[in-house]
Enzyme design. Structure first.
Site, PDB file in Angstrom:
ATOM      1  N   VAL A 197       0.849  -1.183   0.000  1.00 59.07           N
ATOM      2  CA  VAL A 197       0.000   0.000   0.000  1.00 59.07           C
ATOM      3  C   VAL A 197       0.884   1.231   0.000  1.00 59.07           C
ATOM      4  O   VAL A 197       1.816   1.334   0.808  1.00 59.07           O
ATOM      5  CB  VAL A 197      -0.919   0.026   1.235  1.00 59.07           C
ATOM      6  CG1 VAL A 197      -1.759   1.294   1.247  1.00 59.07           C
ATOM      7  CG2 VAL A 197      -1.819  -1.203   1.251  1.00 59.07           C
ATOM      8  N   CYS A 198       0.635   2.133  -0.940  1.00 57.60           N
ATOM      9  CA  CYS A 198       1.345   3.406  -0.993  1.00 57.60           C
ATOM     10  C   CYS A 198       2.864   3.154  -1.046  1.00 57.60           C
ATOM     11  O   CYS A 198       3.350   2.410  -1.890  1.00 57.60           O
ATOM     12  CB  CYS A 198       0.945   4.263   0.197  1.00 57.60           C
ATOM     13  SG  CYS A 198       1.269   6.023   0.018  1.00 57.60           S
TER      14      CYS A 198
END
Length: 329
Positions: free
Chosen positions: A117-118
Site C-alpha cells: 500500500v502506498c
C-alpha cells in the site's frame, strides 16, 4: 461464498501510515457484513512483538500476532504498508528499515499473494520482490523508487498494478481500490460491487485509472471566474471555444489564458475538456445513452473524441468507466 477463510497478514512497525493499516481491513470486514457468511477473510495485524505500535499519526495499534507466529502459518495475502519521513525542504522520502525488509522477505515466502500500500512498495523492492516487475507507489516517492531500484519498472500513474502474484498500490486511499480488486479476484465482481457501495465509492476504479485527478471543480477566487465557469456549464453541449469564452469575458484570448492559469492552474481549453468529461462521467453512471449520444450531449461531437478525452484525463475508456461505475436503480 463458502470455503476456507483466507488468512491476511497486515504488517505493523513503528511509524507506519495509519490508513495503510486500517483501510484494507475495513474493506475485508464489509465483505462479511454484506454476505452474512462467516467465511471470507481472517485478518491479523502482525508486528515484531505484542507491544503497541505507534503509527505516523500518533495512534497506537495493538498487534494480533507476532511476525514469528505469522511465519508459521500459510498466508493467503501479505499486505505491506509503508512509512515516510519529510526533510527540512518538505521533500518526502520512503523509509526501508532493514529489519522490516527482512521480515517482508520471510513472510512473503509463506504467502500466495503479496500486496503493498502506498510507499510500502519500497519495502517490497528492498526485499527483492519487485525485481523485473512493473510497480507503482505514491507519486511523491516514485522517483526515489526508480532511482533506488533500477531493476523495477516504476509507473507512477496507475492507482494500482498487478504483476503476477504481486500487487502494488499508489496513494493512501488507493488501498481501498486495491482491496476491492482483491475481493473481486477472490469472490467475484458482484460481491466487490456490493462492498464498494457501502464504502460510497460508486463502484470500483480500474487499476489503470490515473492516480492524478482532474481538478474540474477548484474554488473560484473571483466573481468573473465563477461566471465564466457557469457560462461553460450552461453551454457544455455546444461547440464552445476559447474565443467564445474570451468574447463573453470581454478580454483577449491571451488574457483569458492568464486568468485561467492563475485561478485554476489550467488553460481554458483544458478546463472546457475537463468539464465535458465530468458531465460525460455523470451520464455514463446514470443513463443508458449510447457513446454517440453522450458525446453529442457533452459537446465532444463524436464518440472518438470522447474516448480520446477519457484516455487523456482518466486513463480509461468510457465503456470501461461505465462498466465499473454504472449506478443501479
Amino acid at each position: 461464498m463458502g470455503g476456507v477463510r483466507r488468512f491476511i497478514v497486515v504488517m505493523l512497525f513503528d511509524g507506519v501510515d495509519l490508513l495503510d493499516v486500517t483501510g484494507p481491513p475495513e474493506v475485508f470486514a464489509l465483505l462479511r457484513r454484506e454476505t452474512g457468511d462467516d467465511t471470507g477473510y481472517e485478518v491479523a495485524l502482525a508486528a515484531e512483538t505484542m507491544d503497541p505500535v505507534t503509527t505516523a499519526a500518533g495512534v497506537r495499534v495493538l498487534p494480533d500476532i507476532t511476525f514469528d507466529e505469522a511465519s508459521r502459518r500459510a498466508i493467503d495475502t501479505l499486505l505491506v504498508p509503508g512509512s515516510v519521513e519529510v526533510d527540512e525542504e518538505r521533500r518526502v522520502h520512503a523509509l526501508t528499515d532493514p529489519a522490516v525488509v527482512g521480515r517482508v522477505r520471510t513472510l512473503a515466502a509463506r504467502a500466495r499473494r503479496v500486496t503493498s500500500v502506498c510507499v510500502g512498495a519500497h519495502l517490497l523492492a528492498a526485499a527483492g520482490l519487485l525485481d523485473g516487475k512493473r510497480a507503482t507507489t505514491h507519486w511523491s516517492t516514485a522517483q526515489q523508487l526508480a532511482a533506488d531500484h533500477p531493476e523495477v519498472e516504476v509507473d507512477a500513474d496507475p492507482i494500482f498494478i498487478r504483476d503476477g502474484g504481486v500487487w502494488t498500490g499508489a496513494g493512501i486511499t488507493a488501498c481501498l481500490d486495491l482491496s476491492l480488486a482483491l475481493v473481486a479476484e477472490d469472490y467475484g465482481e458482484a460481491v466487490a460491487l456490493r462492498v464498494a457501495r457501502q464504502l460510497v465509492m460508486y463502484l470500483k476504479r480500474p487499476s489503470g485509472q490515473s492516480q492524478f485527478s482532474v481538478p474540474v471543480e477548484p474554488v473560484s477566487t473571483t466573481r468573473r471566474m465563477a461566471e465564466l465557469r457557469h457560462f461553460v456549464t450552461e453551454r457544455i453541449g455546444e461547440p464552445l471555444t476559447v474565443a467564445d469564452l474570451a468574447g463573453h469575458a470581454h478580454v483577449s484570448e491571451r488574457q483569458l489564458t492568464r486568468i485561467f492559469k492563475t485561478e485554476l492552474g489550467m488553460t481554458p481549453a483544458a478546463y472546457i475538456e475537463a468539464a465535458r468529461v465530468e458531465v460525460a462521467r455523470n451520464r455514463l453512471e446514470t443513463s443508458d445513452d449510447t457513446l454517440d449520444r453522450v458525446a453529442t450531449a457533452c459537446g465532444f461531437g463524436t464518440s472518438d473524441t470522447l474516448i480520446r478525452a477519457f484516455r487523456r484525463k482518466l486513463g480509461t475508456t468510457p465503456t470501461e468507466y461505465r462498466g465499473r461505475f454504472r449506478r443501479s436503480g
